[in-house]
Design an enzyme around this catalytic site. Structure first.
Site, PDB file in Angstrom:
ATOM      1  CE  LYS A 178      -1.829   2.988   2.952  1.00 51.92           C
ATOM      2  NZ  LYS A 178      -2.020   4.135   2.092  1.00 51.92           N
ATOM      3  N   GLY A 231       6.740   5.518   8.096  1.00 52.02           N
ATOM      4  CA  GLY A 231       5.832   6.638   8.257  1.00 52.02           C
ATOM      5  C   GLY A 231       5.989   7.255   9.630  1.00 52.02           C
ATOM      6  CD  GLU A 253      13.427   1.547   8.898  1.00 49.43           C
ATOM      7  OE1 GLU A 253      13.964   2.598   9.303  1.00 49.43           O
ATOM      8  OE2 GLU A 253      13.961   0.438   8.981  1.00 49.43           O
ATOM      9  CB  CYS A 287      12.603   9.829   8.124  1.00 43.54           C
ATOM     10  SG  CYS A 287      13.701   8.924   7.044  1.00 43.54           S
ATOM     11  CD  GLU A 387       9.233  13.470  11.534  1.00 38.62           C
ATOM     12  OE1 GLU A 387       8.131  12.936  11.738  1.00 38.62           O
ATOM     13  OE2 GLU A 387      10.163  12.905  10.936  1.00 38.62           O
TER      14      GLU A 387
HETATM   15  P1  NAD Z   1       1.977   8.628   7.821  1.00 31.10           P
HETATM   16  O1  NAD Z   1       2.336   7.868   9.035  1.00 31.10           O
HETATM   17  O2  NAD Z   1       0.870   9.590   7.898  1.00 31.10           O
HETATM   18  O3  NAD Z   1       1.595   7.627   6.630  1.00 31.10           O
HETATM   19  C1  NAD Z   1       2.469   6.628   6.183  1.00 31.10           C
HETATM   20  C2  NAD Z   1       1.651   5.557   5.481  1.00 31.10           C
HETATM   21  O4  NAD Z   1       0.780   4.940   6.435  1.00 31.10           O
HETATM   22  C3  NAD Z   1       0.753   6.053   4.368  1.00 31.10           C
HETATM   23  O5  NAD Z   1       0.693   5.082   3.341  1.00 31.10           O
HETATM   24  C4  NAD Z   1      -0.586   6.180   5.064  1.00 31.10           C
HETATM   25  O6  NAD Z   1      -1.673   6.093   4.166  1.00 31.10           O
HETATM   26  C5  NAD Z   1      -0.559   4.982   5.981  1.00 31.10           C
HETATM   27  N1  NAD Z   1      -1.432   5.077   7.168  1.00 31.10           N
HETATM   28  C6  NAD Z   1      -1.972   6.184   7.732  1.00 31.10           C
HETATM   29  N2  NAD Z   1      -2.733   5.841   8.798  1.00 31.10           N
HETATM   30  C7  NAD Z   1      -2.649   4.495   8.926  1.00 31.10           C
HETATM   31  C8  NAD Z   1      -3.182   3.551   9.855  1.00 31.10           C
HETATM   32  N3  NAD Z   1      -3.957   3.932  10.878  1.00 31.10           N
HETATM   33  N4  NAD Z   1      -2.864   2.249   9.699  1.00 31.10           N
HETATM   34  C9  NAD Z   1      -2.057   1.841   8.708  1.00 31.10           C
HETATM   35  N5  NAD Z   1      -1.530   2.691   7.783  1.00 31.10           N
HETATM   36  C10 NAD Z   1      -1.821   4.004   7.897  1.00 31.10           C
HETATM   37  O7  NAD Z   1       3.329   9.319   7.337  1.00 31.10           O
HETATM   38  P2  NAD Z   1       3.541  10.274   6.080  1.00 31.10           P
HETATM   39  O8  NAD Z   1       2.953  11.599   6.399  1.00 31.10           O
HETATM   40  O9  NAD Z   1       3.118   9.597   4.823  1.00 31.10           O
HETATM   41  O10 NAD Z   1       5.141  10.371   6.051  1.00 31.10           O
HETATM   42  C11 NAD Z   1       5.844  11.183   6.910  1.00 31.10           C
HETATM   43  C12 NAD Z   1       6.392  10.405   8.082  1.00 31.10           C
HETATM   44  O11 NAD Z   1       7.157   9.286   7.627  1.00 31.10           O
HETATM   45  C13 NAD Z   1       7.366  11.223   8.906  1.00 31.10           C
HETATM   46  O12 NAD Z   1       7.115  11.028  10.283  1.00 31.10           O
HETATM   47  C14 NAD Z   1       8.731  10.653   8.533  1.00 31.10           C
HETATM   48  O13 NAD Z   1       9.725  10.840   9.500  1.00 31.10           O
HETATM   49  C15 NAD Z   1       8.402   9.217   8.311  1.00 31.10           C
HETATM   50  N6  NAD Z   1       9.423   8.559   7.476  1.00 31.10           N
HETATM   51  C16 NAD Z   1      10.319   7.706   8.081  1.00 31.10           C
HETATM   52  C17 NAD Z   1      11.320   7.105   7.315  1.00 31.10           C
HETATM   53  C18 NAD Z   1      12.332   6.174   7.953  1.00 31.10           C
HETATM   54  O14 NAD Z   1      13.040   5.497   7.216  1.00 31.10           O
HETATM   55  N7  NAD Z   1      12.440   6.098   9.257  1.00 31.10           N
HETATM   56  C19 NAD Z   1      11.398   7.375   5.953  1.00 31.10           C
HETATM   57  C20 NAD Z   1      10.480   8.237   5.378  1.00 31.10           C
HETATM   58  C21 NAD Z   1       9.482   8.826   6.152  1.00 31.10           C
END
Ligand code: NAD
Length: 494
Positions: A178, A231, A253, A287, A387
């Site tokens: 997804k 995320g 991650e 991130c 963040e």
């Molecule tokens: P997010 O957590 O909002 O979403 C990430 C993914 O999870 C998306 O596909 C989203 O649709 C899905 N999602 C949302 N709610 C969900 C739920 N309740 N259950 C399951 N899936 C769900 O994050 P974002 O805004 O897309 O990305 C930004 C975040 O990602 C930042 O916090 C960033 O630090 C982190 N990030 C971490 C890394 C790493 O390697 N550690 C890399 C890139 C981004």
């Protein structure tokens, strides 16, 4: 516009609800594509396909490592042939400058090649064991975990997908994937390549749709053996909770608030440039961003003045024009970042550069934010603790090495960190104290397919990339063989 569909069991499939979602270009809000919008029922279909492909048909699981490797190389070559289209898709969808998208696509291609290579390396172990049960031979084999659910964010749309798909497929798993609703376009194109390359039906399934529905259904599904997620920390925590039901394996991650520690003896211009890369690359939506600059007091004023001068000179514009910075990914994200900027001002930090939306020329309708530097920050400020995920950096000062380390570790996150100094021993000393999974000395952000990526503390657990990234997608089985088959006389014969 033609609707781009989900990919389930080797077939392009509309969402069961019939719903669709328009994707827009964050530089000007124009519609760039229309995607199927799946839900829980689509996840059920995809999981059933992956389960049957893994446990019943087993074509991919049973394929030899050289055969899987060959497929991964084929996928990499197809990606290479579509490099320009893939890069353009990421820029249109996410907003990032085109040359950054091109770099991402190259990294993604190399990631497939890397796993195509190491899956053929020798693995497993042979153990010299005691002979209490007669002479024995013991060895281990690595096997795929099974059905892997994979969920990615929008900041590196294709690259984050490939960091998960390449090792999972190399190991012989079947996948339900997804992508983020913001930026699914390049991942959809990757699944078109999978189809063209002849990946067996059900091996890789794509379900697009909202996280609260599709993501949650994947994380909670009893037939999913493992879920890996990139995320935010908040969603990561909810995924870990949802995964408890069938005790599926989990890889997380998550977010970061990483320190960039700069000593007065650092090579000055180098430290300034890497600090810019650390926070303004990808509009700060990284991130591992070096979002907290922690600098020795004696050079702080000179450093901040130079950083601000260079940040003010950055070009801002639509990603396709290859500026230094493009728009943020969405209106929501822009508003979140602008709110944090206002909070920083209200809490008393000194905004020395940026601090506002950018709407000049071609940027009038887009989600652009000027590179922003906050001086005079203190540890209790929200902009220092949370963040922001945008082009906003905070400045704190220290006088001693101990103080620098204490400030660096003063966070609930532990993803990344850097130290700049000309004193080699000090660099190693400080690095040893920093509680983070990804660190740099005298540079910021270079990332390699070969080296493991992941965080400490609330930045998650598990590792992506490198050999560790492959092992996350494997189970280890021990096999014990009696070298002299037959009764061993353990129980008295009666
Ligand atoms: P997010 O957590 O909002 O979403 C990430 C993914 O999870 C998306 O596909 C989203 O649709 C899905 N999602 C949302 N709610 C969900 C739920 N309740 N259950 C399951 N899936 C769900 O994050 P974002 O805004 O897309 O990305 C930004 C975040 O990602 C930042 O916090 C960033 O630090 C982190 N990030 C971490 C890394 C790493 O390697 N550690 C890399 C890139 C981004």
């Amino acid at each position: 516009m033609e609707v781009r569909l989900n990919y389930i069991n080797g077939a392009w499939t509309p969402a069961i609800s019939g719903k669709t979602r328009e994707l827009t270009n964050p530089a000007d809000r124009s519609v760039i594509a229309v995607m199927a919008e799946g839900g829980k029922a689509d996840v059920d279909l995809a999981v059933a396909a992956a389960k049957s492909a893994f446990y019943e048909t087993g074509a991919w699981r049973r394929a030899t490592a050289p055969a899987r490797s060959e497929m991964l190389y084929r996928i990499a070559s197809e990606m290479d042939a579509c490099r320009a289209e893939l890069a353009r898709a990421d820029t249109l969808d996410n907003g990032k400058p085109l040359r950054e998208s091109e770099g991402d696509i190259d990294d993604a291609i190399n990631c497939f090649r890397y796993y195509a290579g190491i899956i053929k390396a020798p693995y497993g172990g042979v153990y010299d064991v005691t002979d209490g049960f007669g002479p024995m031979h013991s060895y281990t084999i690595h096997e795929p975990v099974g059905v892997c659910g994979q969920i990615t964010p929008w900041n590196y749309p294709l690259l984050m997908a490939v960091w998960k798909l390449a090792p999972a497929l190399a190991a012989g798993n079947c996948v339900v994937f997804k992508p983020s609703t913001n930026c699914p376009l390049s991942t959809h194109m990757l699944f078109e390549l999978f189809d063209r390359c002849g990946l067996p039906a059900g091996t890789a399934n794509l379900v697009m749709g909202p996280g609260g529905e599709v993501g949650e259904a994947i994380a909670a599904h009893d037939d999913v053996d493992m879920v890996t997620f990139t995320g935010s920390t908040e969603v990561g925590q909810s995924i870990a909770r949802a995964a408890v039901g069938n005790l599926k394996k989990v890889g997380l991650e998550l977010g970061g608030k990483s320190p960039n520690v700069i000593f007065a003896d650092a090579e000055f211009e180098g430290a300034v440039e890497w600090a810019m890369i650390g926070i303004f690359f990808n509009q700060g939506q990284v991130c591992s961003a070096g979002s907290r600059i922690i600098i020795e007091e004696s050079i702080k004023d000179k450093f901040v003045a130079r950083l601000a001068q260079r940040a003010n000179a950055m070009t801002i514009g639509p990603g396709l024009d290859n500026p230094d910075m493009g728009p943020l990914v969405s209106e929501d994200q822009m508003n979140k970042v602008l709110k944090m900027i206002e909070l920083g001002k209200a809490e008393g930090a000194a905004c020395v550069c940026g601090g506002e939306r950018y709407t000049e020329g071609a940027c009038a309708k887009g989600f652009f934010v000027r590179p922003t530097i906050f001086d005079n920050c203190t540890r209790d400020m929200t902009i220092v603790r949370e963040e922001i995920f945008g082009p906003v950096v905070t400045i704190q000062t220290f006088r001693t090495e101990e103080e620098a380390v204490a400030l660096a570790n003063d966070t609930e996150y532990g993803l990344a960190g850097a130290v700049f100094t000309s004193d080699g021993a000090r660099a190693l000393r400080v690095m040893k104290e920093i509680r983070a999974g990804i660190t740099w000395i005298n540079c910021y952000n270079p990332t390699f397919n070969e080296a493991p990526w992941g965080g400490y503390k609330k930045s998650g657990y598990g590792r992506e990339l490198g050999v560790h990234g492959l092992e996350e997608y494997q189970e280890i089985k021990q096999v014990n063989i009696a070298l002299r088959p037959g009764a061993i006389g353990w129980y008295e014969e009666r």
